[in-house]
Design a protein around this motif. Structure first.
Motif, mmCIF file in Angstrom:
data_model
loop_
_atom_site.group_PDB
_atom_site.id
_atom_site.type_symbol
_atom_site.label_atom_id
_atom_site.label_comp_id
_atom_site.label_asym_id
_atom_site.label_seq_id
_atom_site.Cartn_x
_atom_site.Cartn_y
_atom_site.Cartn_z
ATOM 1 N N GLU A 102 41.769 46.294 29.016
ATOM 2 C CA GLU A 102 40.758 45.245 28.876
ATOM 3 C C GLU A 102 39.744 45.335 30.003
ATOM 4 O OE1 GLU A 102 40.904 40.529 29.555
ATOM 5 O OE2 GLU A 102 42.050 41.172 27.792
ATOM 6 N N GLU A 103 40.219 45.611 31.199
ATOM 7 C CA GLU A 103 39.297 45.704 32.329
ATOM 8 C C GLU A 103 38.373 46.914 32.194
ATOM 9 O OE1 GLU A 103 39.213 44.980 37.106
ATOM 10 O OE2 GLU A 103 41.125 45.308 36.116
ATOM 11 N N LYS A 104 38.871 48.008 31.631
ATOM 12 C CA LYS A 104 38.014 49.181 31.416
ATOM 13 C C LYS A 104 36.878 48.861 30.451
ATOM 14 C CE LYS A 104 41.467 52.784 32.345
ATOM 15 N NZ LYS A 104 42.263 53.898 31.773
ATOM 16 N N VAL A 105 37.204 48.114 29.396
ATOM 17 C CA VAL A 105 36.167 47.701 28.440
ATOM 18 C C VAL A 105 35.173 46.777 29.127
ATOM 19 C CG1 VAL A 105 35.729 46.444 26.292
ATOM 20 C CG2 VAL A 105 37.698 47.999 26.459
ATOM 21 N N LEU A 106 35.688 45.838 29.906
ATOM 22 C CA LEU A 106 34.824 44.920 30.636
ATOM 23 C C LEU A 106 33.850 45.685 31.527
ATOM 24 C CD1 LEU A 106 33.949 42.152 31.787
ATOM 25 C CD2 LEU A 106 35.927 42.270 33.321
ATOM 26 N N LEU A 107 34.350 46.696 32.221
ATOM 27 C CA LEU A 107 33.493 47.466 33.132
ATOM 28 C C LEU A 107 32.401 48.224 32.381
ATOM 29 C CD1 LEU A 107 36.163 48.772 35.662
ATOM 30 C CD2 LEU A 107 34.433 47.010 36.037
ATOM 31 N N SER A 108 32.669 48.586 31.129
ATOM 32 C CA SER A 108 31.625 49.223 30.322
ATOM 33 C C SER A 108 30.473 48.262 30.064
ATOM 34 C CB SER A 108 32.216 49.721 28.992
ATOM 35 O OG SER A 108 33.157 50.750 29.203
ATOM 36 N N TRP A 109 30.798 47.013 29.779
ATOM 37 C CA TRP A 109 29.760 45.993 29.585
ATOM 38 C C TRP A 109 29.011 45.737 30.902
ATOM 39 C CZ3 TRP A 109 28.254 43.438 25.120
ATOM 40 C CH2 TRP A 109 29.035 43.663 23.985
ATOM 41 N N ILE A 110 29.753 45.695 31.985
ATOM 42 C CA ILE A 110 29.142 45.480 33.293
ATOM 43 C C ILE A 110 28.114 46.571 33.569
ATOM 44 C CG2 ILE A 110 29.579 45.431 35.779
ATOM 45 C CD1 ILE A 110 30.666 42.973 34.383
ATOM 46 N N SER A 111 28.502 47.807 33.297
ATOM 47 C CA SER A 111 27.611 48.944 33.533
ATOM 48 C C SER A 111 26.394 48.896 32.615
ATOM 49 C CB SER A 111 28.380 50.253 33.339
ATOM 50 O OG SER A 111 27.526 51.363 33.449
ATOM 51 N N LYS A 112 26.619 48.576 31.334
ATOM 52 C CA LYS A 112 25.537 48.556 30.354
ATOM 53 C C LYS A 112 24.437 47.574 30.755
ATOM 54 C CE LYS A 112 23.412 49.341 26.461
ATOM 55 N NZ LYS A 112 22.763 50.655 26.204
ATOM 56 N N PHE A 113 24.827 46.432 31.292
ATOM 57 C CA PHE A 113 23.845 45.396 31.619
ATOM 58 C C PHE A 113 23.528 45.337 33.122
ATOM 59 C CE2 PHE A 113 25.226 44.166 27.419
ATOM 60 C CZ PHE A 113 24.062 43.714 26.833
ATOM 61 N N ASN A 114 23.976 46.368 33.842
ATOM 62 C CA ASN A 114 23.625 46.498 35.269
ATOM 63 C C ASN A 114 23.973 45.240 36.069
ATOM 64 O OD1 ASN A 114 22.167 49.197 35.346
ATOM 65 N ND2 ASN A 114 21.003 48.120 33.742
ATOM 66 N N LEU A 115 25.212 44.776 35.875
ATOM 67 C CA LEU A 115 25.670 43.593 36.592
ATOM 68 C C LEU A 115 26.397 43.996 37.868
ATOM 69 C CD1 LEU A 115 27.043 41.523 33.560
ATOM 70 C CD2 LEU A 115 24.746 41.487 34.559
ATOM 71 N N ASP A 116 26.384 43.117 38.842
ATOM 72 C CA ASP A 116 27.047 43.352 40.125
ATOM 73 C C ASP A 116 28.457 42.767 40.030
ATOM 74 O OD1 ASP A 116 27.813 43.723 42.721
ATOM 75 O OD2 ASP A 116 26.111 42.665 43.618
ATOM 76 N N TYR A 117 29.449 43.646 39.864
ATOM 77 C CA TYR A 117 30.833 43.234 39.580
ATOM 78 C C TYR A 117 31.565 42.888 40.873
ATOM 79 C CZ TYR A 117 35.507 43.452 37.446
ATOM 80 O OH TYR A 117 36.776 43.172 36.986
ATOM 81 N N LYS A 118 32.194 41.710 40.890
ATOM 82 C CA LYS A 118 32.955 41.265 42.045
ATOM 83 C C LYS A 118 34.351 40.818 41.588
ATOM 84 C CE LYS A 118 29.392 41.624 44.827
ATOM 85 N NZ LYS A 118 29.334 42.709 45.854
ATOM 86 N N LYS A 119 35.369 41.407 42.213
ATOM 87 C CA LYS A 119 36.732 41.011 41.883
ATOM 88 C C LYS A 119 37.596 40.868 43.128
ATOM 89 C CE LYS A 119 40.824 42.158 39.194
ATOM 90 N NZ LYS A 119 41.469 43.085 38.255
ATOM 91 N N GLU A 120 37.626 41.911 43.963
ATOM 92 C CA GLU A 120 38.445 41.865 45.161
ATOM 93 C C GLU A 120 38.024 40.685 46.040
ATOM 94 O OE1 GLU A 120 41.051 43.777 45.605
ATOM 95 O OE2 GLU A 120 40.636 44.812 43.704
ATOM 96 N N HIS A 121 39.026 39.964 46.537
ATOM 97 C CA HIS A 121 38.811 38.821 47.445
ATOM 98 C C HIS A 121 38.288 37.583 46.732
ATOM 99 C CE1 HIS A 121 39.327 41.943 50.400
ATOM 100 N NE2 HIS A 121 38.156 42.512 50.106
ATOM 101 N N TYR A 122 38.204 37.613 45.395
ATOM 102 C CA TYR A 122 37.689 36.446 44.669
ATOM 103 C C TYR A 122 38.672 35.971 43.594
ATOM 104 C CZ TYR A 122 33.383 37.820 46.983
ATOM 105 O OH TYR A 122 32.453 38.157 47.932
ATOM 106 N N HIS A 123 39.947 36.209 43.848
ATOM 107 C CA HIS A 123 40.942 35.760 42.874
ATOM 108 C C HIS A 123 42.098 35.082 43.593
ATOM 109 C CE1 HIS A 123 43.771 35.497 39.635
ATOM 110 N NE2 HIS A 123 44.626 36.261 40.276
ATOM 111 N N ALA A 124 42.403 33.851 43.207
ATOM 112 C CA ALA A 124 43.576 33.139 43.699
ATOM 113 C C ALA A 124 44.637 33.200 42.604
ATOM 114 C CB ALA A 124 43.236 31.687 44.035
ATOM 115 N N SER A 125 45.713 33.899 42.868
ATOM 116 C CA SER A 125 46.744 34.115 41.856
ATOM 117 C C SER A 125 47.434 32.811 41.467
ATOM 118 C CB SER A 125 47.780 35.111 42.384
ATOM 119 O OG SER A 125 48.855 35.241 41.483
ATOM 120 N N GLY A 126 48.008 32.807 40.294
ATOM 121 C CA GLY A 126 48.812 31.674 39.840
ATOM 122 C C GLY A 126 50.243 31.732 40.327
#
Length: 528
Positions: free
Chosen positions: A456-480
């Motif tokens: 799912e994340e690989k597909v998400l990254l394809s969309w991120i790349s297509k629309f030239n978005l600045d992807y942020k994940k590390e340090h921005y997730h508080a686990s459950g």
């Protein structure tokens, strides 16, 4: 003698199912879906045959094979007796049903089921269980089960079964068909710090629920005291780094239970991880990064997180307030907030009435934003899905602000006004929104625990790349889930005689660090 048998949740994350027995009386803790098992057999358009009820799941080992808990309609098809002998095997399974066990023994196999929280890996299998079995959960969890039932094709508050009927018309009059019917489940509230006696008339168990911090509201841990005086504590899924009002629940749980129980059944999802990022830290980090961007005025900000995560919503809302932007949420989240706003413990209040909260209206069917486009997804327009032609419909823009519904072109025309909640299955909306290049996309979702999540994340990254978005994940997730250090501290405070790890892929950590760890095999009972 007391015994414990674990049918799910060993050496894997999720699918918890725990059976506790004393004096020939049993209770169950959770009965959930095991994602890793189901992903072995099903993918994309290959799905379980729902019309074959429980039988496919049993054949593939996707649900616990426990006699006496599942409804007879799920094990033996209603049309079984009308089939010829050669084909009858297609319509039945050998597992004993709730009704058969009750008829043979005079008492049910289990006297109650206790659900810790409303994640599928802890409750999904209740849809197969007999409706007569009492189910206990928090009041919030019961409300979430109703919300999930409203927003999906599954009704977890009711048990489905079929009756054979004959067609009176159509292409094949006289042919039989199955008419789907429903029976209400016996779902009871486990009020915090109030003991539930099971069975009610001659109690063998006293079960006490304690609210705990998790990524979904309404989560509970349970303490079970048997008639012989033994105590078992089940953590469920737990963390200690949510918002202040959330983590206080977990701390109060530890302070209110007596130490040294005979058993502590404890989760270990993140037992090899010491990342302690809190919800507060996530919001602070996002605000600091975004305020430092001199070109932020020309960018849209996307965030993705599960629609049942009220905790993550509150985190992002703080970011929106700090940046003076409106937060646009998905309709499912809006529906959930509307129905949970009466629970004061969640700190939601009248948040949907605020001017800086908007609800996204996606295009459906005719793609013209006609109200008729939403008759099969009513939650997009209204917090009520039971529409009546004779009654006025309560639309969001009637209950709240007139302009609470936001469309793609509104966002496209004013990207700097918004933070937009966009989930994986809504990524098509990027085509309509056409975000400015360099817009931010913060992935605040749960960590991927299996290959399905990684794909799912690989597909998400394809969309991120297509629309030239600045992807942020590390340090921005508080686990459950609690990290290693908090699990260790919790075990030391509880100080149990024995530890049984569940909901983990690293049971060995417990054995190495605690000599009183008991590693069970699935389906094998331990007597104590």
């Amino acid at each position: 003698m007391t015994s414990i048998t674990i049918y799910g949740g060993l050496s894997t994350i999720g699918g918890n199912c725990i059976l506790i027995e004393e004096n020939d009386t049993r209770i169950m803790l959770d009965n959930g879906m095991c994602f890793s098992k189901e992903n072995l057999y099903y993918k994309d358009f290959l799905n379980p045959r729902t019309n074959n009820a429980l039988r496919d799941y049993l054949e593939l080992g996707l649900v616990p094979k426990i006699p006496g808990i599942y409804g007879k309609d799920k094990i033996k098809d209603v049309c079984l007796d009308t089939m010829d002998l050669e084909s009858q095997y297609l319509f039945e399974h050998s597992l004993k049903s709730y009704e058969e066990y009750l008829r043979e023994t005079g008492k049910p196999f289990i006297s109650a089921l206790f659900i810790t929280h409303a994640h599928l890996d802890h409750f999904r299998n209740i849809k197969f269980m007999a409706p007569e079995i009492p189910i206990y959960c928090s009041k919030i969890t019961k409300k979430l089960l109703a919300i999930v039932s409203d927003l999906s094709q599954e009704n977890f508050l009711k048990y489905s079964y079929y009756e054979i009927k004959e067609r009176s018309g159509g292409f094949f009059p006289g042919c039989t068909y199955k008419d789907k019917l429903y029976q209400k489940r016996d779902i009871k509230i486990a009020n915090p710090n109030k003991k539930v006696r099971v069975p009610e008339d001659d109690p063998i168990f006293e079960v006490e629920g304690f609210p705990v911090d998790h990524s979904i509201p309404g989560a509970m841990a349970f303490q079970i005291t048997t008639i012989s005086g033994k105590r078992i504590i089940y953590s469920g899924d737990i963390r200690f780094h949510g918002h202040k009002h959330e983590k206080e629940n977990s701390l109060q749980f530890l302070n209110n239970i007596e130490p040294i129980p005979e058993l502590f059944i404890v989760e270990g999802t993140r037992i090899s991880d010491n990342d302690q990022v809190s919800e507060k830290e996530v919001s602070h980090r996002m605000i600091a990064l975004l305020k430092n961007d001199r070109n932020l005025h020309s960018k849209l900000i996307f965030v993705t997180f599960p629609w049942k995560s009220i905790s993550r919503f509150l985190t992002v809302y703080k970011v929106a307030e700090a940046l003076n932007r409106s937060l646009i949420i998905q309709p499912k989240l809006a529906y959930t907030i509307h129905h949970l706003k009466g629970f004061n413990s969640l700190k939601l209040g009248d948040i949907l009435e605020k001017e800086n909260i908007k609800i996204y209206l996606p295009r459906k069917y005719s793609m013209t934003y006609s109200k008729a486009d939403y008759v099969y997804s009513k939650y997009n327009l209204s917090p009520h899905v039971d529409w009546d032609n004779e009654q006025e419909i309560d639309f969001y823009n009637c209950l709240y602000e007139d302009d609470i519904l936001v469309r793609a072109y509104d966002i496209r025309n004013n990207p700097s006004h918004y933070i937009f909640h966009l989930n994986f299955y809504e990524l098509n909306e990027l085509i309509d929104i056409q975000p400015p290049k360099g817009s931010y996309f913060f992935n605040l979702k749960t960590e991927p625990f299996d290959e399905e999540g990684e794909l799912e994340e690989k597909v998400l990254l394809s969309w991120i790349s297509k629309f030239n978005l600045d992807y942020k994940k590390e340090h921005y997730h508080a686990s459950g889930h609690a990290p290693e250090i908090h699990i260790r501290e919790m075990i030391n405070k509880v100080n149990p005689t024995l530890i049984i790890p569940v909901h983990t892929e690293n049971s060995e950590w417990f054995s190495k660090n605690f000599g009183n760890t008991l590693i069970l095999e699935q389906g094998t009972s331990y007597n104590f």
